[in-house]
Design a protein around this motif. Sequence first.
Motif, mmCIF file in Angstrom:
data_model
loop_
_atom_site.group_PDB
_atom_site.id
_atom_site.type_symbol
_atom_site.label_atom_id
_atom_site.label_comp_id
_atom_site.label_asym_id
_atom_site.label_seq_id
_atom_site.Cartn_x
_atom_site.Cartn_y
_atom_site.Cartn_z
ATOM 1 N N LEU A 87 0.833 -1.203 0.000
ATOM 2 C CA LEU A 87 0.000 0.000 0.000
ATOM 3 C C LEU A 87 0.867 1.251 0.000
ATOM 4 C CD1 LEU A 87 -2.730 1.422 0.187
ATOM 5 C CD2 LEU A 87 -2.676 1.049 2.670
ATOM 6 N N LEU A 88 0.674 2.091 -1.019
ATOM 7 C CA LEU A 88 1.356 3.373 -1.131
ATOM 8 C C LEU A 88 0.306 4.476 -1.030
ATOM 9 C CD1 LEU A 88 4.092 4.377 -3.694
ATOM 10 C CD2 LEU A 88 2.137 5.875 -3.285
ATOM 11 N N VAL A 89 0.529 5.416 -0.116
ATOM 12 C CA VAL A 89 -0.403 6.531 0.071
ATOM 13 C C VAL A 89 0.312 7.838 -0.259
ATOM 14 C CG1 VAL A 89 -1.949 7.736 1.650
ATOM 15 C CG2 VAL A 89 -1.627 5.257 1.874
ATOM 16 N N ASP A 90 -0.246 8.576 -1.205
ATOM 17 C CA ASP A 90 0.261 9.907 -1.525
ATOM 18 C C ASP A 90 -0.412 10.894 -0.569
ATOM 19 O OD1 ASP A 90 0.950 12.369 -2.535
ATOM 20 O OD2 ASP A 90 0.422 11.915 -4.607
ATOM 21 N N GLU A 91 0.361 11.395 0.387
ATOM 22 C CA GLU A 91 -0.172 12.300 1.413
ATOM 23 C C GLU A 91 0.141 13.763 1.091
ATOM 24 O OE1 GLU A 91 -1.992 11.343 4.039
ATOM 25 O OE2 GLU A 91 -1.217 9.507 4.960
ATOM 26 N N ALA A 92 0.254 14.081 -0.200
ATOM 27 C CA ALA A 92 0.645 15.437 -0.598
ATOM 28 C C ALA A 92 -0.239 16.508 0.035
ATOM 29 C CB ALA A 92 0.606 15.567 -2.126
ATOM 30 N N HIS A 93 -1.562 16.280 0.030
ATOM 31 C CA HIS A 93 -2.494 17.288 0.538
ATOM 32 C C HIS A 93 -2.914 17.020 1.977
ATOM 33 C CE1 HIS A 93 -3.290 19.522 -3.228
ATOM 34 N NE2 HIS A 93 -2.971 18.372 -3.801
ATOM 35 N N SER A 126 1.197 1.671 10.417
ATOM 36 C CA SER A 126 2.017 0.462 10.299
ATOM 37 C C SER A 126 1.603 -0.398 9.114
ATOM 38 C CB SER A 126 1.930 -0.369 11.586
ATOM 39 O OG SER A 126 0.596 -0.783 11.826
ATOM 40 N N ASP A 127 0.413 -0.160 8.576
ATOM 41 C CA ASP A 127 -0.068 -0.935 7.425
ATOM 42 C C ASP A 127 0.249 -0.272 6.092
ATOM 43 O OD1 ASP A 127 -1.776 -3.255 8.585
ATOM 44 O OD2 ASP A 127 -2.410 -1.499 9.725
ATOM 45 N N VAL A 128 0.782 0.936 6.124
ATOM 46 C CA VAL A 128 1.134 1.658 4.900
ATOM 47 C C VAL A 128 2.609 1.413 4.602
ATOM 48 C CG1 VAL A 128 1.328 3.903 3.792
ATOM 49 C CG2 VAL A 128 -0.647 3.400 5.254
#
Length: 400
Positions: A207-213, A233-235
């Motif tokens: 899992l990849l999360v783009d947290e730009a905003h 921990s799951d990311v």
Amino acid sequence: MALFDKFGKLAQERAALVQAGLNPFGTRIDEVFSPTEGRIGEWRVVLAGTNNYLGLTFDPECIEAARQALEHEGTGTTGSRMASGSYGSHVALEAELADFFGRRSAIVFSTGYLANLGVISTLAGPGDIVLLDADCHASIYDACKLGGAQVIRFRHNDVADLERRMLRLGEPARNALILVEGIYSMLGDQAPLKEIVEVKRRLGGYLLVDEAHSVGVLGAHGRGLAEELGVESDVDIVLGTFSKSLGAIGGFAVSHHPEMELLRYASRPYIFTASSSPSSIASVRAALRTMRARPELRERLWSNARRLYQGLAGLGYRVGPQPSPVVPVLLGSSEEGVAFWQRLVEHGVYVNLVPPLAAPGGQALVRCSVSAAHTPEQIDHIIQAFASLRASFDGVIAKA
């Protein structure tokens, strides 16, 4: 056909915009007075389309840090990170980002776009599978195209659709890369990350999360949606940018996987791009310290965001699905959107116009972004500008 003939339709559309007045896709902000005020031509405007969530672009500590870096390290590195462009400050920022996110390592890129391009295209190549939310940012789509992986889109924020597609894949789903964003940049809504994590726990995947905003916006410490929902921990990988809450330019990736460090030797957008200027890195380090030390900035941001969201919704505008520092107002056609945007500027408010081709749902929208630096009076000024246009544009406002 000549080389540039393919842009004929685009040239006609651009000419029509220029003839109509201001071009919303090439606006020149002639002066910037503060994080929230500027001048466009003859109009002094409240800046409500800058993604300057914490208002740190004029922060004295950030400016002083950048000034000192200019004096001691010069204007630029003139080299890539692998050649002559990795300074001590780049390495220090990576250590500080890893510490902030509680991850093993961090990699700093020259822009947020390059962070997405560099990480995703390198991890997901031919023979790999990417599952991505349909509303993901253009840089994520570009990264997938560059990498050459098989791309499977699932409906926006539809966890059941993601699960169906993973079940259909069978065993290969266990090694697929799942791509979502913390806060989506057009509608300001959040990914259902807890539910996505549950699917990942059962069916596998990275899992990849783009947290730009969402960096600086969500979470008790500002680490983003994963922190807000307690699923860090799951990311596997967090991507982000310095051009939003941190008020500068650049991008980063953080991860607990030790293999991430190998991307420095495999990622072409990292290897062949000049590194960030020392002044930009210095201002980001100062902004990161400020963000960690001043949680009240986040509280002020959300107070402003709720005030604007509720104010525009109360006027009868169709806004995003939930309160957010990104507050979209859905309109009609591209021409109607341009006219609405132009009138807002004349009323002293600068926002972003998003044409139907780029907007979810195929309708033009104007996109407001709120800052902690906005005063309540400025938020009310934005609401009043929208109120002034409500009657004359009633026929073009998108209905729920």
